[in-house]
Scaffold this motif. Structure first.
Motif, PDB file in Angstrom:
ATOM      1  N   ALA A  65     -33.951 -63.178  47.692  1.00 44.72           N
ATOM      2  CA  ALA A  65     -32.963 -62.102  47.591  1.00 44.72           C
ATOM      3  C   ALA A  65     -33.474 -60.819  48.235  1.00 44.72           C
ATOM      4  N   LEU A  66     -32.517 -60.077  48.778  1.00 43.87           N
ATOM      5  CA  LEU A  66     -32.812 -58.774  49.357  1.00 43.87           C
ATOM      6  C   LEU A  66     -31.973 -57.733  48.625  1.00 43.87           C
ATOM      7  N   PHE A  67     -32.640 -56.783  47.980  1.00 43.00           N
ATOM      8  CA  PHE A  67     -31.956 -55.682  47.315  1.00 43.00           C
ATOM      9  C   PHE A  67     -31.847 -54.538  48.314  1.00 43.00           C
ATOM     10  N   ARG A  68     -30.630 -54.274  48.744  1.00 43.26           N
ATOM     11  CA  ARG A  68     -30.398 -53.219  49.722  1.00 43.26           C
ATOM     12  C   ARG A  68     -30.507 -51.844  49.053  1.00 43.26           C
ATOM     13  N   PRO A  69     -30.722 -50.802  49.845  1.00 41.89           N
ATOM     14  CA  PRO A  69     -30.826 -49.459  49.267  1.00 41.89           C
ATOM     15  C   PRO A  69     -29.581 -49.023  48.485  1.00 41.89           C
ATOM     16  N   GLY A  71     -27.994 -50.829  46.404  1.00 42.78           N
ATOM     17  CA  GLY A  71     -27.936 -51.551  45.139  1.00 42.78           C
ATOM     18  C   GLY A  71     -27.351 -52.948  45.234  1.00 42.78           C
ATOM     19  N   THR A  72     -26.771 -53.302  46.364  1.00 43.65           N
ATOM     20  CA  THR A  72     -26.219 -54.642  46.542  1.00 43.65           C
ATOM     21  C   THR A  72     -27.341 -55.642  46.782  1.00 43.65           C
ATOM     22  N   MET A  73     -27.214 -56.825  46.184  1.00 44.37           N
ATOM     23  CA  MET A  73     -28.180 -57.892  46.417  1.00 44.37           C
ATOM     24  C   MET A  73     -27.573 -58.896  47.393  1.00 44.37           C
ATOM     25  N   SER A  74     -28.325 -59.179  48.465  1.00 42.91           N
ATOM     26  CA  SER A  74     -27.945 -60.194  49.447  1.00 42.91           C
ATOM     27  C   SER A  74     -28.693 -61.472  49.094  1.00 42.91           C
ATOM     28  N   LEU A  75     -27.965 -62.576  48.949  1.00 42.33           N
ATOM     29  CA  LEU A  75     -28.585 -63.843  48.562  1.00 42.33           C
ATOM     30  C   LEU A  75     -28.932 -64.690  49.778  1.00 42.33           C
ATOM     31  N   ASP A  76     -30.037 -65.420  49.670  1.00 43.36           N
ATOM     32  CA  ASP A  76     -30.473 -66.381  50.683  1.00 43.36           C
ATOM     33  C   ASP A  76     -31.096 -67.537  49.914  1.00 43.36           C
TER      34      ASP A  76
END
Length: 163
Positions: A65-69, A71-76
């Motif tokens: 997961a990538l937590f963007r600045p 606050g949204t989390m991008s899933l992989d």
């Protein structure tokens, strides 16, 4: 003015494929990088069940997961599913988990997070599958959507096939 090349098609419809619960290992915080904070949520097991297939989630894979600045989390996510009759299925999905700012403290709280109504945040995925099993080869050619939510010890999704 509308483009004459646009065709009017039926609305997109879905059919329930399965419900899946994924148990998670303790998170590995990789740290703040140029795109945000990368965290690995490793799969520790789980189950899935639907009208056409059921089985277990193997403890191989996870969500990078990538937590963007913002606050949204991008899933992989990459997982391995094992059907009740022994077939292996590779499941991958991306997606977004958007938590409103006013809910982030509750979601971060290890006790209260499971009481937050999943309808109060946006947690959507786009699962795809790959298998060599003849019985489940139909999975290789479908597109799915999922709605995620937190459960004690992990996450869960309601997954539907786009028909």
């Amino acid at each position: 003015m509308s483009d004459p090349r646009v065709k009017h098609l039926d609305a997109i419809t879905t059919e329930h494929l399965f419900d899946i619960v994924i148990d998670l290992k303790p998170r590995l915080d990789i740290g703040e990088g140029p795109l945000g904070r990368r965290v690995l949520f490793g799969a520790a097991g789980g189950t899935f069940e639907g009208p056409r297939l059921r089985g277990e989630v193997l403890a191989d894979g996870g969500d990078w997961a990538l937590f963007r600045p913002d606050g949204t989390m991008s899933l992989d996510v990459r997982l391995v599913l094992k059907t009740h009759d022994g077939a292996l299925v590779h499941m991958t999905y991306g997606g977004r988990w958007v938590t409103p700012a006013e809910l982030r403290a509750e979601i971060a709280d290890p006790v209260r997070r499971y009481q937050v109504d999943p309808r109060s945040y946006y947690f959507r995925t786009t699962p795809l599958f790959e298998t060599g099993s003849r019985q489940y080869a139909w999975l290789n050619d479908i597109v799915c959507v999922g709605i995620g939510y937190l459960v004690e010890g992990g996450i869960a999704y309601k997954v539907a096939q786009v028909v």
